[in-house]
Design a protein around this motif. Structure first.
Motif, PDB file in Angstrom:
ATOM      1  N   ALA A   1       0.908  -1.457   0.021  1.00 28.42           N
ATOM      2  CA  ALA A   1       0.089  -0.104   0.089  1.00 28.42           C
ATOM      3  C   ALA A   1       0.758   1.086  -0.030  1.00 28.42           C
ATOM      4  N   ARG A   2       1.857   1.255   0.353  1.00 23.38           N
ATOM      5  CA  ARG A   2       3.136   2.334   0.488  1.00 23.38           C
ATOM      6  C   ARG A   2       4.460   2.650  -0.650  1.00 23.38           C
ATOM      7  N   ALA A   3       4.463   1.240  -1.098  1.00 25.66           N
ATOM      8  CA  ALA A   3       5.148   1.179  -1.848  1.00 25.66           C
ATOM      9  C   ALA A   3       5.481   2.045  -3.154  1.00 25.66           C
ATOM     10  N   ASP A   4       6.643   2.655  -3.746  1.00 19.63           N
ATOM     11  CA  ASP A   4       5.851   3.320  -5.015  1.00 19.63           C
ATOM     12  C   ASP A   4       6.029   2.333  -6.156  1.00 19.63           C
ATOM     13  N   GLU A   5       6.798   1.413  -6.502  1.00 16.58           N
ATOM     14  CA  GLU A   5       6.457   0.118  -7.789  1.00 16.58           C
ATOM     15  C   GLU A   5       6.538  -0.822  -6.880  1.00 16.58           C
ATOM     16  N   PRO A   6       5.019  -1.353  -5.933  1.00 18.83           N
ATOM     17  CA  PRO A   6       4.317  -1.822  -5.502  1.00 18.83           C
ATOM     18  C   PRO A   6       4.685  -3.780  -6.110  1.00 18.83           C
ATOM     19  N   LEU A   7       4.664  -4.363  -6.012  1.00 21.17           N
ATOM     20  CA  LEU A   7       4.599  -5.752  -7.066  1.00 21.17           C
ATOM     21  C   LEU A   7       3.369  -5.673  -7.349  1.00 21.17           C
ATOM     22  N   LEU A   8       2.298  -6.154  -6.925  1.00 24.54           N
ATOM     23  CA  LEU A   8       0.882  -6.266  -6.971  1.00 24.54           C
ATOM     24  C   LEU A   8       0.220  -4.294  -7.227  1.00 24.54           C
ATOM     25  N   PRO A   9      -0.184  -4.220  -8.340  1.00 31.98           N
ATOM     26  CA  PRO A   9      -0.473  -2.515  -8.381  1.00 31.98           C
ATOM     27  C   PRO A   9      -1.611  -2.145  -7.494  1.00 31.98           C
ATOM     28  N   ARG A  10      -1.601  -1.198  -7.002  1.00 28.22           N
ATOM     29  CA  ARG A  10      -2.759  -1.468  -5.965  1.00 28.22           C
ATOM     30  C   ARG A  10      -3.992  -0.778  -6.878  1.00 28.22           C
ATOM     31  N   SER A  11      -4.358  -0.656  -7.882  1.00 26.01           N
ATOM     32  CA  SER A  11      -5.001  -0.625  -8.757  1.00 26.01           C
ATOM     33  C   SER A  11      -5.737  -1.889  -9.434  1.00 26.01           C
TER      34      SER A  11
ATOM     35  N   ASN B   1      -9.936 -15.900 -16.834  1.00 24.32           N
ATOM     36  CA  ASN B   1      -9.663 -15.371 -17.928  1.00 24.32           C
ATOM     37  C   ASN B   1     -10.764 -14.703 -17.458  1.00 24.32           C
ATOM     38  N   THR B   2     -11.811 -14.727 -16.870  1.00 20.60           N
ATOM     39  CA  THR B   2     -12.728 -14.362 -16.198  1.00 20.60           C
ATOM     40  C   THR B   2     -12.003 -12.862 -14.839  1.00 20.60           C
ATOM     41  N   ALA B   3     -11.151 -13.394 -13.986  1.00 20.49           N
ATOM     42  CA  ALA B   3     -10.823 -12.298 -13.531  1.00 20.49           C
ATOM     43  C   ALA B   3     -10.603 -11.027 -14.031  1.00 20.49           C
ATOM     44  N   LEU B   4      -9.835 -10.956 -15.449  1.00 19.43           N
ATOM     45  CA  LEU B   4      -8.680 -10.344 -16.054  1.00 19.43           C
ATOM     46  C   LEU B   4     -10.582  -9.406 -17.040  1.00 19.43           C
ATOM     47  N   GLY B   5     -11.867  -9.933 -16.627  1.00 22.44           N
ATOM     48  CA  GLY B   5     -12.996  -9.286 -17.517  1.00 22.44           C
ATOM     49  C   GLY B   5     -12.918  -8.076 -17.812  1.00 22.44           C
ATOM     50  N   ASN B   6     -12.658  -7.444 -16.250  1.00 26.24           N
ATOM     51  CA  ASN B   6     -13.415  -5.525 -16.268  1.00 26.24           C
ATOM     52  C   ASN B   6     -12.156  -4.370 -15.773  1.00 26.24           C
ATOM     53  N   LEU B   7     -11.182  -4.980 -16.414  1.00 29.56           N
ATOM     54  CA  LEU B   7      -9.426  -4.747 -16.263  1.00 29.56           C
ATOM     55  C   LEU B   7      -9.029  -3.246 -18.016  1.00 29.56           C
ATOM     56  N   LYS B   8      -8.872  -2.496 -17.139  1.00 30.09           N
ATOM     57  CA  LYS B   8      -7.780  -1.623 -17.967  1.00 30.09           C
ATOM     58  C   LYS B   8      -6.998  -2.896 -19.078  1.00 30.09           C
ATOM     59  N   PRO B   9      -6.854  -2.639 -19.881  1.00 28.15           N
ATOM     60  CA  PRO B   9      -5.858  -3.435 -21.505  1.00 28.15           C
ATOM     61  C   PRO B   9      -4.157  -3.052 -20.588  1.00 28.15           C
TER      62      PRO B   9
ATOM     63  N   GLY C   1      -0.685  -7.092 -18.692  1.00 29.79           N
ATOM     64  CA  GLY C   1       0.093  -7.457 -17.806  1.00 29.79           C
ATOM     65  C   GLY C   1       0.644  -7.848 -16.088  1.00 29.79           C
ATOM     66  N   SER C   2       0.795  -6.839 -15.794  1.00 30.34           N
ATOM     67  CA  SER C   2       0.490  -6.626 -14.231  1.00 30.34           C
ATOM     68  C   SER C   2      -0.139  -7.982 -13.044  1.00 30.34           C
ATOM     69  N   ALA C   3      -1.562  -7.756 -14.218  1.00 31.82           N
ATOM     70  CA  ALA C   3      -2.802  -8.586 -13.344  1.00 31.82           C
ATOM     71  C   ALA C   3      -2.127 -10.721 -14.126  1.00 31.82           C
ATOM     72  N   SER C   4      -1.834  -9.998 -15.286  1.00 34.75           N
ATOM     73  CA  SER C   4      -1.493 -11.236 -15.250  1.00 34.75           C
ATOM     74  C   SER C   4      -0.038 -12.486 -14.823  1.00 34.75           C
ATOM     75  N   GLY C   5       0.431 -11.599 -14.681  1.00 37.74           N
ATOM     76  CA  GLY C   5       1.794 -11.416 -13.669  1.00 37.74           C
ATOM     77  C   GLY C   5       1.412 -12.170 -12.988  1.00 37.74           C
ATOM     78  N   SER C   6       0.322 -11.362 -11.869  1.00 36.78           N
ATOM     79  CA  SER C   6      -0.169 -11.604 -10.016  1.00 36.78           C
ATOM     80  C   SER C   6      -0.730 -12.790 -10.610  1.00 36.78           C
ATOM     81  N   LEU C   7      -1.225 -13.333 -11.714  1.00 33.63           N
ATOM     82  CA  LEU C   7      -2.589 -14.464 -11.187  1.00 33.63           C
ATOM     83  C   LEU C   7      -1.787 -15.847 -11.373  1.00 33.63           C
ATOM     84  N   SER C   8      -0.614 -15.632 -12.579  1.00 33.67           N
ATOM     85  CA  SER C   8       0.023 -16.670 -12.217  1.00 33.67           C
ATOM     86  C   SER C   8       0.957 -16.490 -11.498  1.00 33.67           C
ATOM     87  N   ALA C   9       1.737 -16.197 -10.968  1.00 32.26           N
ATOM     88  CA  ALA C   9       1.968 -16.349  -9.249  1.00 32.26           C
ATOM     89  C   ALA C   9       1.261 -16.741  -8.390  1.00 32.26           C
ATOM     90  N   ILE C  10      -0.113 -16.138  -8.001  1.00 28.47           N
ATOM     91  CA  ILE C  10      -1.208 -16.591  -7.182  1.00 28.47           C
ATOM     92  C   ILE C  10      -0.900 -18.528  -7.822  1.00 28.47           C
TER      93      ILE C  10
END
Length: 469
Positions: free
Chosen positions: A257-267, A390-398, A402-411
């Motif tokens: 929540a405080r890092a300038d470039e967090p591993l998981l984007p806050r958005s 692919n459903t989890a990515l359904g309402n994200l901005k383009p 990329g960040s979301a896919s990487g986070s999902l792969s890690a999860i």
């Protein structure tokens, strides 16, 4: 001042050799992630250790890979994907040799952790290099080859492992399943040194090293407490380890929540559809990784199958995954989150069918009943794997994809580690009452998790994104 230059265009020959290198790297990852399923009883028997070690054989690799995967991608961006790929490959080969010649279970598990850590450097770079350097028509052709090849290796991993163990090559028993990586990795390394293209590094990329360390320590503490407590009994060490793990996980969230470039984007973390996808994905992958592990254990410890027989009886499950993936590919855009529901209901159906088979036949299960139940479970896994994220990515901005896919792969990797450890611990912990008791108890727990997963499905986005690559 930026020194970025465009990567030079590749020849068709260089494209296909690069694809071979990337496929070999991913093949080693896929086989090492699944091969312990078949090898675990042989490893425990030969090293003369307690069966409580079994959960860690797979979890140690998956947890290290999952907790460091996003960090590995960032390192590749900052220092160059080619150099990071080569370091990851060399480290993976050395760790595989250490695993293959491990004199004890402790050394083997440590080697598996190192494998996972270098795998986290290796795996993210291949796809990034392909996306950055392949001409678009060639990239599409490469993806058309890439996915089926990975499917082949997913099938080949457990089967090859069983055959190698029973062949007892050079009297080494299970050890060649890890030493094989020296050959595959050596070929990939030689080709990579000659043909792997260079992608300009992004020196401005920031790496949240503190966040990465907190996540890795949190997962280890939590898993050590849960697995050791479940198998050896709850005491100050196991309870304290789990509590410290939870505290570090909370500290990781505070850091993000405080890092300038967090591993998981806050958005992403404030997006309800995406976070719901993380929760459902965690449940789905944890359940299936654990289920596939204990099916292999039940085949060997309960039904008395050899490693080869166990691996061959896992083929219907893996083919089912490929069939389910095809179904999901065809229907994901039409059905969206309803396909996730179908996948979960099919999971309940397949797990319930296997439970009835075990209750009805005990350790005398006919092969055709195994085939039907495991095929349904495989189809359910294929549908779920390819629809949840692919459903989890359904309402994200383009720009978030990329960040979301990487986070999902890690999860996914973390879930594989959690599932294989916890579900296997349940199986081993109840094995004293017999293989049938252990298997039925495990299946009931997985059914309960699948039912709980259904509660989060309505929180997913209604629509899904198209599957690519």
């Amino acid at each position: 001042m930026s020194t970025h230059t465009e990567a030079p265009p590749l020849s068709a020959r260089a494209v296909w050799i690069t694809l071979v290198v990337v496929v070999l790297a991913d093949a080693m990852d896929l086989m090492d992630a699944t091969i312990a399923n078949v090898a675990a009883p042989s490893i425990v028997r030969e090293l003369g250790v307690n069966e409580n070690v079994i959960p860690w054989l797979g979890a140690s690799y998956a947890l290290a890979l999952g907790s460091l995967l996003v960090l590995g991608g960032r390192i590749g961006d900052r220092f160059g994907q080619r150099h990071t790929f080569l370091v990851g490959m060399i480290g993976f080969i050395i760790a595989s040799a250490l695993a293959g010649f491990a004199p004890s279970a402790g050394v083997l598990i440590a080697a598996r952790v190192v494998q996972g850590a270098f795998g986290a450097l290796l795996i993210p770079q291949g796809m990034a290099i392909m996306a950055a350097t392949f001409p678009k028509p060639m990239l599409q052709k490469a993806f058309a080859v890439f996915a089926p090849m990975l499917g082949v290796f997913a099938v080949a991993g457990p089967v090859l492992g069983g055959i190698i163990i029973d062949a007892d090559l050079f009297g080494l028993g299970w050890r060649p399943i890890f030493l094989l990586n020296i050959v595959l990795g050596g070929v990939a390394l030689v080709l990579a040194l000659r043909y792997l293209p260079t992608v300009p590094a992004h020196r401005s990329t920031r790496i949240d090293l503190l966040g990465s360390v907190l996540l890795a320590l949190a997962l280890f503490g939590l898993m050590f407490g849960l697995v050791t407590g479940s198998s050896d009994g709850w005491n100050g060490l196991t309870i304290g380890s789990a509590v410290v793990g939870v505290a570090l996980l909370a500290l990781f969230g505070w850091r993000q929540a405080r890092a300038d470039e967090p591993l998981l984007p806050r958005s992403l973390l404030v997006n309800r559809g995406f976070t719901s996808g993380l929760v459902v994905g965690l449940c789905v992958f944890a359940s299936f990784s654990g289920l596939m592990y204990v099916i292999s254990l039940f085949f060997q410890l309960g039904l008395g199958y050899t490693p080869t027989e166990a691996s061959l009886n896992l083929i219907p499950l893996t083919i089912g995954i490929m069939i389910g993936s095809g179904i999901a590919n065809a229907l994901i855009l039409t059905l969206g989150r309803r396909l996730v529901l179908i996948g979960m209901l099919t999971t309940i159906l397949g797990t319930g069918a296997l439970l009835l088979v075990v209750l009805g036949s005990g350790v005398q299960v006919p092969w055709w009943q195994n085939l039907i139940a495991t095929s349904i479970i495989g189809i359910a896994a294929g549908i779920s794997f390819n629809s949840v994220f692919n459903t989890a990515l359904g309402n994200l901005k383009p720009e978030e994809a990329g960040s979301a896919s990487g986070s999902l792969s890690a999860i996914q990797q973390v879930a594989n580690g959690i599932g294989s450890a916890l579900v296997t611990t349940i199986f081993i912990g109840t094995l004293a009452g017999g293989a049938v008791t252990a298997m039925t108890t495990t299946l009931v727990v997985i059914l309960a998790v699948a039912v709980l997963c259904l509660l989060a499905v309505p929180l997913l986005p209604r629509r899904a994104v198209a599957m690519e690559g």
